[in-house]
Design a protein around this motif. Structure first.
Motif, PDB file in Angstrom:
ATOM      1  N   GLU A 148       1.161  -1.205   0.069  1.00  0.00           N
ATOM      2  CA  GLU A 148      -0.172   0.080   0.219  1.00  0.00           C
ATOM      3  C   GLU A 148       0.770   0.850   0.525  1.00  0.00           C
ATOM      4  O   GLU A 148       1.109   2.313  -0.965  1.00  0.00           O
ATOM      5  N   ALA A 149       1.916   1.410   0.989  1.00  0.00           N
ATOM      6  CA  ALA A 149       2.972   2.327   0.999  1.00  0.00           C
ATOM      7  C   ALA A 149       3.458   2.685  -0.385  1.00  0.00           C
ATOM      8  O   ALA A 149       3.588   3.499  -0.779  1.00  0.00           O
ATOM      9  N   ASP A 187      -0.356  12.526  -5.782  1.00  0.00           N
ATOM     10  CA  ASP A 187      -0.985  12.197  -4.289  1.00  0.00           C
ATOM     11  C   ASP A 187      -0.644  12.441  -3.079  1.00  0.00           C
ATOM     12  O   ASP A 187      -1.416  13.076  -1.628  1.00  0.00           O
ATOM     13  N   LEU A 188       0.883  12.965  -3.013  1.00  0.00           N
ATOM     14  CA  LEU A 188       1.754  13.717  -1.076  1.00  0.00           C
ATOM     15  C   LEU A 188       1.018  14.621  -1.415  1.00  0.00           C
ATOM     16  O   LEU A 188       1.788  15.757  -2.410  1.00  0.00           O
ATOM     17  N   ILE A 189       1.283  15.655   0.083  1.00  0.00           N
ATOM     18  CA  ILE A 189       1.874  16.926   0.458  1.00  0.00           C
ATOM     19  C   ILE A 189       3.518  17.043   0.091  1.00  0.00           C
ATOM     20  O   ILE A 189       3.598  18.420  -0.034  1.00  0.00           O
ATOM     21  N   HIS A 190       3.830  15.832   1.007  1.00  0.00           N
ATOM     22  CA  HIS A 190       5.225  15.985   1.230  1.00  0.00           C
ATOM     23  C   HIS A 190       5.563  14.976   0.721  1.00  0.00           C
ATOM     24  O   HIS A 190       5.673  13.800   0.900  1.00  0.00           O
ATOM     25  N   PRO A 191       5.975  15.313  -1.290  1.00  0.00           N
ATOM     26  CA  PRO A 191       5.919  13.398  -1.878  1.00  0.00           C
ATOM     27  C   PRO A 191       7.286  13.358  -1.645  1.00  0.00           C
ATOM     28  O   PRO A 191       8.574  13.721  -1.428  1.00  0.00           O
ATOM     29  N   ASP A 235      -0.109   8.058   6.462  1.00  0.00           N
ATOM     30  CA  ASP A 235      -0.353   6.152   6.259  1.00  0.00           C
ATOM     31  C   ASP A 235       1.007   5.763   6.725  1.00  0.00           C
ATOM     32  O   ASP A 235       1.444   6.173   7.430  1.00  0.00           O
ATOM     33  N   THR A 236       1.104   4.284   5.788  1.00  0.00           N
ATOM     34  CA  THR A 236       1.642   3.307   6.809  1.00  0.00           C
ATOM     35  C   THR A 236       3.197   4.146   6.257  1.00  0.00           C
ATOM     36  O   THR A 236       3.743   2.639   6.655  1.00  0.00           O
ATOM     37  N   ILE A 279       2.565  12.615   5.093  1.00  0.00           N
ATOM     38  CA  ILE A 279       1.071  13.004   5.729  1.00  0.00           C
ATOM     39  C   ILE A 279       0.295  13.407   4.632  1.00  0.00           C
ATOM     40  O   ILE A 279       1.006  13.694   3.250  1.00  0.00           O
ATOM     41  N   ARG A 280      -1.410  13.050   4.750  1.00  0.00           N
ATOM     42  CA  ARG A 280      -2.016  12.952   3.082  1.00  0.00           C
ATOM     43  C   ARG A 280      -3.012  13.722   3.351  1.00  0.00           C
ATOM     44  O   ARG A 280      -3.884  13.904   2.392  1.00  0.00           O
ATOM     45  N   LYS A 281      -3.179  14.066   4.705  1.00  0.00           N
ATOM     46  CA  LYS A 281      -4.679  15.465   5.123  1.00  0.00           C
ATOM     47  C   LYS A 281      -4.494  15.960   6.210  1.00  0.00           C
ATOM     48  O   LYS A 281      -4.269  15.015   7.452  1.00  0.00           O
TER      49      LYS A 281
END
Length: 169
Positions: A81-82, A89-93, A139-140, A144-146
């Protein structure tokens, strides 16, 4: 004869300066040396953690430099998943491969990057961590995702001493 006096005078000046410099260094050295950290502080700079009892899907929390460190033994599903997340899709890729030296183990500071709260494990919209203070979802991989947090949770310097021990710091 004046050349001899000049040579002797030059030697005396040079010798005086050299003795003065050594004396100044002898006075200044203890003042500089006392600014180094003592043994108790150096001991806190790193810590070794026994990870032999951590089962897949579980997280342990240890203290390092007064901060919580999350050590998670991830399942195959969590790793997949990670790694399947798109960078856009990531705020901090940040790639999962760059965050976890060994895909099975994730080591990161357990501090929300928004205001420094301690996020809750296995919570949130991405099955990772959730900070209840202001609603940041990680996420896993600890990214940071949200929410209001601007950065991923920090990965400290660490290394695997052996199959059962991680050295942090």
């Amino acid at each position: 004869m004046s050349d001899k006096k000049t040579e002797r005078r030059d030697f005396l000046f040079t010798a005086s300066y050299a003795v003065g410099a050594v004396g100044a260094a002898a006075v200044v050295w203890p003042l500089i040396d006392q600014m180094n950290p003592d043994a108790s502080v150096k001991a806190l700079a790193s810590t070794e953690v026994d990870i032999s009892s951590v089962k897949r899907g579980n997280t342990i929390t240890v203290l390092w430099r007064g901060k919580p460190v999350f050590i998670r033994r991830r399942t195959e599903e969590e790793i997949k998943e990670a790694r399947s997340v798109k960078m856009e899709d990531l705020i901090h890729p940040e790639k999962d491969e760059d965050r976890a030296k060994n895909p099975e183990w994730l080591v990161m500071l357990g501090v929300c990057t928004h205001l420094g709260c301690v996020p809750l494990n296995d919570k949130g919209d991405y099955d990772g961590w959730f900070c209840p203070c202001h609603g940041s979802h990680y996420d896993t991989s600890g990214r940071i995702r949200k929410g209001p947090a601007p950065l991923n949770m920090e990965v400290p310097k660490y290394e695997f001493v052996n199959a059962n021990t991680i050295k942090i710091g």
